[in-house]
Design a protein around this motif. Structure first.
Motif, mmCIF file in Angstrom:
data_model
loop_
_atom_site.group_PDB
_atom_site.id
_atom_site.type_symbol
_atom_site.label_atom_id
_atom_site.label_comp_id
_atom_site.label_asym_id
_atom_site.label_seq_id
_atom_site.Cartn_x
_atom_site.Cartn_y
_atom_site.Cartn_z
ATOM 1 N N ALA A 85 0.785 -1.178 -0.044
ATOM 2 C CA ALA A 85 -0.039 -0.020 0.021
ATOM 3 C C ALA A 85 1.028 1.200 -0.086
ATOM 4 C CB ALA A 85 -0.977 -0.054 1.385
ATOM 5 N N ALA A 86 2.012 1.287 0.788
ATOM 6 C CA ALA A 86 2.835 2.341 0.957
ATOM 7 C C ALA A 86 3.655 2.644 -0.514
ATOM 8 C CB ALA A 86 3.850 2.107 1.976
ATOM 9 N N LEU A 87 3.848 1.225 -0.988
ATOM 10 C CA LEU A 87 4.673 1.519 -2.429
ATOM 11 C C LEU A 87 3.861 1.996 -3.290
ATOM 12 C CD1 LEU A 87 6.866 -0.872 -4.379
ATOM 13 C CD2 LEU A 87 4.586 -0.418 -5.334
ATOM 14 N N PHE A 88 2.393 1.705 -3.319
ATOM 15 C CA PHE A 88 1.441 2.120 -4.381
ATOM 16 C C PHE A 88 1.243 3.722 -4.293
ATOM 17 C CE2 PHE A 88 -3.028 3.918 -5.014
ATOM 18 C CZ PHE A 88 -3.288 3.789 -6.194
ATOM 19 N N HIS A 89 1.197 4.444 -2.632
ATOM 20 C CA HIS A 89 1.116 5.762 -2.608
ATOM 21 C C HIS A 89 2.347 6.553 -3.064
ATOM 22 C CE1 HIS A 89 -2.249 4.645 -0.027
ATOM 23 N NE2 HIS A 89 -2.516 5.898 -0.202
ATOM 24 N N ALA A 90 3.488 5.984 -2.830
ATOM 25 C CA ALA A 90 4.941 6.617 -3.235
ATOM 26 C C ALA A 90 5.088 6.672 -4.698
ATOM 27 C CB ALA A 90 6.043 5.942 -2.623
ATOM 28 N N THR A 91 4.682 5.593 -5.336
ATOM 29 C CA THR A 91 4.838 5.566 -6.776
ATOM 30 C C THR A 91 3.753 6.396 -7.438
ATOM 31 O OG1 THR A 91 5.651 3.338 -6.538
ATOM 32 C CG2 THR A 91 5.091 4.033 -8.595
ATOM 33 N N LEU A 92 2.630 6.203 -6.772
ATOM 34 C CA LEU A 92 1.644 7.185 -7.662
ATOM 35 C C LEU A 92 1.766 8.565 -7.377
ATOM 36 C CD1 LEU A 92 -1.269 7.738 -8.780
ATOM 37 C CD2 LEU A 92 -2.154 7.548 -6.261
ATOM 38 N N ALA A 93 2.376 9.188 -6.403
ATOM 39 C CA ALA A 93 2.639 10.480 -6.026
ATOM 40 C C ALA A 93 3.962 10.985 -6.958
ATOM 41 C CB ALA A 93 3.084 10.719 -4.778
ATOM 42 N N ALA A 94 4.875 9.992 -7.023
ATOM 43 C CA ALA A 94 6.120 10.318 -8.093
ATOM 44 C C ALA A 94 5.736 10.387 -9.474
ATOM 45 C CB ALA A 94 6.991 9.126 -7.776
ATOM 46 N N ALA A 95 4.891 9.546 -9.740
ATOM 47 C CA ALA A 95 4.080 9.381 -11.481
ATOM 48 C C ALA A 95 3.559 10.828 -11.419
ATOM 49 C CB ALA A 95 3.312 8.215 -11.485
ATOM 50 N N LEU A 96 2.586 11.146 -10.746
ATOM 51 C CA LEU A 96 1.988 12.370 -10.634
ATOM 52 C C LEU A 96 2.888 13.646 -10.805
ATOM 53 C CD1 LEU A 96 -1.127 11.754 -8.333
ATOM 54 C CD2 LEU A 96 -1.307 11.552 -10.727
ATOM 55 N N GLY A 97 3.663 13.419 -9.805
ATOM 56 C CA GLY A 97 4.685 14.831 -9.946
ATOM 57 C C GLY A 97 5.576 14.851 -11.345
ATOM 58 N N ALA A 98 5.836 13.668 -11.916
ATOM 59 C CA ALA A 98 6.819 13.828 -13.012
ATOM 60 C C ALA A 98 5.668 14.213 -14.195
ATOM 61 C CB ALA A 98 7.381 12.334 -13.320
ATOM 62 N N TRP A 99 4.591 13.754 -14.067
ATOM 63 C CA TRP A 99 3.610 14.167 -15.268
ATOM 64 C C TRP A 99 3.418 15.658 -14.823
ATOM 65 C CZ3 TRP A 99 -2.188 13.659 -13.856
ATOM 66 C CH2 TRP A 99 -3.051 13.751 -15.234
ATOM 67 N N ILE A 100 2.954 16.209 -13.992
ATOM 68 C CA ILE A 100 2.673 17.558 -13.841
ATOM 69 C C ILE A 100 3.803 18.488 -14.219
ATOM 70 C CG2 ILE A 100 2.162 19.458 -12.041
ATOM 71 C CD1 ILE A 100 0.731 16.980 -10.502
ATOM 72 N N ALA A 101 4.987 17.924 -13.691
ATOM 73 C CA ALA A 101 6.625 18.682 -14.116
ATOM 74 C C ALA A 101 6.557 18.693 -15.743
ATOM 75 C CB ALA A 101 7.629 18.118 -13.511
ATOM 76 N N GLY A 102 6.164 17.697 -16.314
ATOM 77 C CA GLY A 102 6.143 17.638 -17.574
ATOM 78 C C GLY A 102 5.378 18.714 -18.301
ATOM 79 N N ALA A 103 4.256 18.892 -17.790
ATOM 80 C CA ALA A 103 2.975 19.748 -18.342
ATOM 81 C C ALA A 103 3.575 20.960 -18.301
ATOM 82 C CB ALA A 103 1.821 19.588 -17.815
ATOM 83 N N ALA A 104 4.150 21.385 -16.748
ATOM 84 C CA ALA A 104 4.577 22.556 -16.603
ATOM 85 C C ALA A 104 5.846 23.241 -17.648
ATOM 86 C CB ALA A 104 5.100 22.658 -15.077
#
Ligand code: ZN
Ligand code: ZN
Ligand code: FE
Length: 765
Positions: A684-703
């Motif tokens: 469950a912790a891996l899911f949260h950490a990975t999801l947040a990292a993925a979203l962060g990379a995705w958002i940074a790309g759009a920025a």
């Protein structure tokens, strides 16, 4: 040399002791004149030496009473009339445009009297003063005077009249005051509605101690209470209320009494003791489930609150043996009560006394009620403590409504009607947005009535005629058809606002941010502009303009709305996408439809694609065996988050793909979970950490692509503290500025404000 000034004060200045405050200032400064409430706030004419008049104007701002909020003081000189003395005069009953105060907890001065056997208000269940007590929930309209509240039927006795008229008294012009002689009366009724003789507080406590469920009248509605340490009583309450697993809030006398139950830091204590008295979701202590069996099963947090009303205080006082003075308030008290909203079947909170007996038959064993009626229904507010960071609203209602949100621009009045779930409505007046209390899910007739009443009530107390009506794009929502009907009847335009655009706009509205942003909506499901089931969106938002710049890769939504209640269906959808449809039936043998799910998806039968992050959480929870079904909204996601608490959370690099068109595909991460052999908490912790990292990379790309460095985070998934914290950290690391909801919930409770803000911006274009 005498001069005179005509002064106007605007803000929250009615019902908070402002006129007596002005009176005291005027006496202090030896000024003559008068003060009164009017449609725009408080109006003053003062005569005397010029220097004293200036001192008055300055002190009006600086020394305003605790519950007041002064927005502006304007003054202009007038000709002195040679007035004698300073008086408080009657309100003008012209058009009203000021705010009513919110309901607040009993103040310390009143508590001192409540527990002092020598005071005439000792154990008086309706004690209140200028600085505390009911406001919004007892007011029919403005100006805020006793005659326009549900206290109008209680004529003040001689002693209360004297206090009301004495400028040096704490109750000078306090509208809802009363005493044991002239005020409302408490009574305890049995299950059949027959009055039980004896002291109602003592008799109620006796029943609670004996394991009974008692309906107790609060400020904005009834609560159902029972002994939280009595597992049998708690189980009975759940069974009778048909509330299998949804967490129940508890009430204790003070923070000290919560030791061993909830982890309290200084911020939680401050929230608990605030005048607004919300339910605070605080981390559970490890032994809490043993002591509070069945209160919040499977969850890492516990909803706690402290007494708001004198009635609630008196129950704890009784349990403590009616101690005199305030010392007992700092000592741990054993009594812990379940205090849950009396809203059978997800319908609105019960407010009427006869209604209580009718609707709570079979649930409550007794009713503690009184004859001061509740004019406006208002649920308890719920906030999440975030350890040092600003708390997050889950539900904004009692204590906060009707405080306005100040906007960055002014415009014609807008009525915004919200969406379907956790509905609120919002009315703007000039540059203020007034958001209603939490109304609820518009999926039953009683909630629809409450919705329509709330629209009417807001328009009435604000005295505005809407010029535009904003609504969701979904054609089947009651709020949408209501908007269309009202728009046609009043011949005013309506504007449809995309659900996630509204989520983002609500955050823009409260931050008064007017530049383009990358708007991220991490949500359940909302209808997209292309007719799709959106919910994990990356938008570029510039006021009324919105462009979809990316979204989560879609998963099929097998069975439509049903998938939200049955997370195993989303796990099945993920397995199907992974080319492992054959595993669905073996993984979920208890689900009868599991055998056919792959085929239904294959044939596209009631399986629209969705980009919802909420449903992705469901898929993850079910793949990890955390929850196959959700017995209340978002249960699976909440359990998954609770499981991840305290675990470290590795980021699974490469478990996501970001496509050139801005699609974020998390299917590889779901595949990892499907094969995970790790402890569920680590997974469950891996899911949260990975999801947040993925979203962060995705958002940074759009920025980087857009050159926009301000990001709005919104949507119901933001209530997940682990996700939010990790995502905020990722954005900080990427050099991006994140705007998050502060005074509004991130969930659909803020949709109406976002809709209103988009409509205001659209009007400017
Ligand atoms: Zn008080
Ligand atoms: Zn009285
Ligand atoms: Fe939403």
């Amino acid at each position: 040399m005498s001069a005179a000034q005509h002064i106007r004060v605007s803000g929250i200045v009615q019902g908070v002791g402002f006129r007596p405050f002005v009176w005291r200032l005027a006496h202090d400064l030896h000024l003559a004149g008068w003060v009164r409430n009017d449609s725009r706030g408080v109006e003053i004419t003062a005569e005397g030496p010029q220097a004293q008049l200036y001192a008055l104007i300055e002190r009006l701002q600086r020394e305003a009473p605790p519950r007041a909020r002064v927005d502006a003081v304007t003054a202009h000189p007038v000709a002195p009339e040679g007035l004698d003395g300073f008086r408080i005069v009657e309100s003008t009953s012209t058009r009203c445009a000021t705010a009513i105060g919110a309901d607040t907890a009993v103040c310390t001065d009143c508590l001192g009297e409540l527990f002092d056997p020598l005071e005439r208000r000792w154990r008086h269940a309706f004690i209140t003063c200028t600085h505390c007590g009911p406001r919004y929930t007892i007011a029919h309209g403005l100006p805020y005077d006793r005659s326009r509240t549900s206290m109008s039927g209680f004529a003040l006795c001689a002693e209360c009249s004297r206090e009301y008229a004495d400028p040096s008294d704490r109750r000078f012009h306090a509208e809802p005051i009363a005493c044991p002689h002239c005020g409302p009366k408490l009574r305890l009724l049995d299950a059949a509605g027959l009055e039980i003789t004896g002291d109602p507080v003592a008799a109620t406590l006796e029943r609670l101690r004996g394991g009974a469920i008692v309906a107790i009248k609060g400020l904005g509605g009834y609560h159902l209470a029972c002994d939280a340490r009595n597992a049998t009583a708690v189980a009975a309450l759940r069974a009778r209320k048909d509330r299998e697993a949804k967490p129940l809030a508890i009430m204790a006398a003070n923070a000290a009494s919560l030791a061993g139950l909830a982890v309290l830091d200084a911020d939680v204590e401050r929230l608990l003791n605030s005048a607004e008295r919300p339910i605070v979701l605080a981390p559970k202590c490890s032994g809490a489930d043993r002591e509070l069996d069945g209160i919040a099963p499977g969850l890492a947090s516990l909803g706690v609150m402290l007494p708001t009303t004198p009635i609630q205080w008196l129950l704890f006082h009784e349990d403590a043996g009616r101690p005199a003075g305030l010392a007992w308030l700092t000592e741990a008290q054993p009594l812990v009560l379940v205090m849950t909203s009396a809203n059978p079947g997800g319908e609105p909170l019960v407010t009427g006394d006869a209604e209580a007996i009718e609707r709570l038959t079979g649930i409550a064993d007794a009713y503690l009620q009184h004859d001061r009626s509740i004019v406006v229904r208002c649920d308890d507010s719920v906030v999440i403590a975030r350890g040092g960071a600003a708390p997050a609203f889950v539900r904004r209602a009692r204590g906060y409504t009707p405080q306005a949100i100040r906007l960055a621009a002014s415009g014609p009045p807008v009525l915004a009607v919200g969406a379907l779930l956790k509905n609120t409505v919002c009315v703007t007046r000039a540059d203020e947005a007034f958001v209603s209390q939490h109304i609820g899910d518009l999926d039953n007739a009683a909630s629809l009535r409450f919705f329509e009443e709330s629209v009417q009530h807001l328009l009435t107390i604000l005295e505005v005629e809407p010029q535009v009506i904003a609504h969701d794009l979904h054609p089947d929502f009651h709020s949408t058809s209501f908007a269309a009907t009202l728009g046609a009847a009043r011949a005013i335009p309506t504007i449809g606002v995309q659900h996630h655009h509204a989520h983002v706009a609500a955050v823009l509205a409260e931050h008064r941010h007017r530049e383009p942003v990358i708007g991220v909506a991490l949500d359940g499901i909302g209808l997209g502009t292309d007719g799709g089931a959106w919910g994990g969106e990356l938008l570029v938002v510039d006021g009324a303009r919105m462009r979809r710049a990316g979204h989560l890769a879609t998963l099929p939504l097998p069975g439509g709305d049903r998938a939200a209640r049955e997370p195993w269906r989303m796990a099945g959808a993920a397995l199907y996408q992974l080319g492992r449809g054959a595993e669905i039936a073996t993984r979920f043998p208890r689900q009868r439809a599991a055998g056919q799910l792959a085929e239904l998806i294959e044939r596209g039968v009631r399986c629209p694609p969705t980009s919802s992050l909420g449903r992705l959480f469901d898929a993850a929870a079910a793949l990890l065996g955390v929850a196959e079904v959700s017995r209340f909204e978002a249960e699976a996601a909440m359990r998954l988050e609770s499981l991840a608490h305290g675990a470290r959370g590795e980021i699974a690099a490469g478990a996501w793909r970001i496509d050139a068109d801005g699609t974020l595909d998390l299917l590889p991460l779901l595949g990892l979970l499907a094969d995970s052999r790790a402890e569920p908490s680590a997974a469950a912790a891996l899911f949260h950490a990975t999801l947040a990292a993925a979203l962060g990379a995705w958002i940074a790309g759009a920025a980087a692509r857009t050159g926009i460095s301000t990001v709005v985070l919104s949507g119901g998934c933001l209530l997940n503290g682990i996700l939010r914290e990790r995502l905020e950290a990722a954005l900080r690391l990427a050099g991006l500025r994140a705007l998050c909801p502060i005074n509004l919930p991130p969930n659909d409770g803020a949709i109406s404000v976002g809709q209103a803000w988009v409509a205001l911006c659209a009007g400017e274009v």
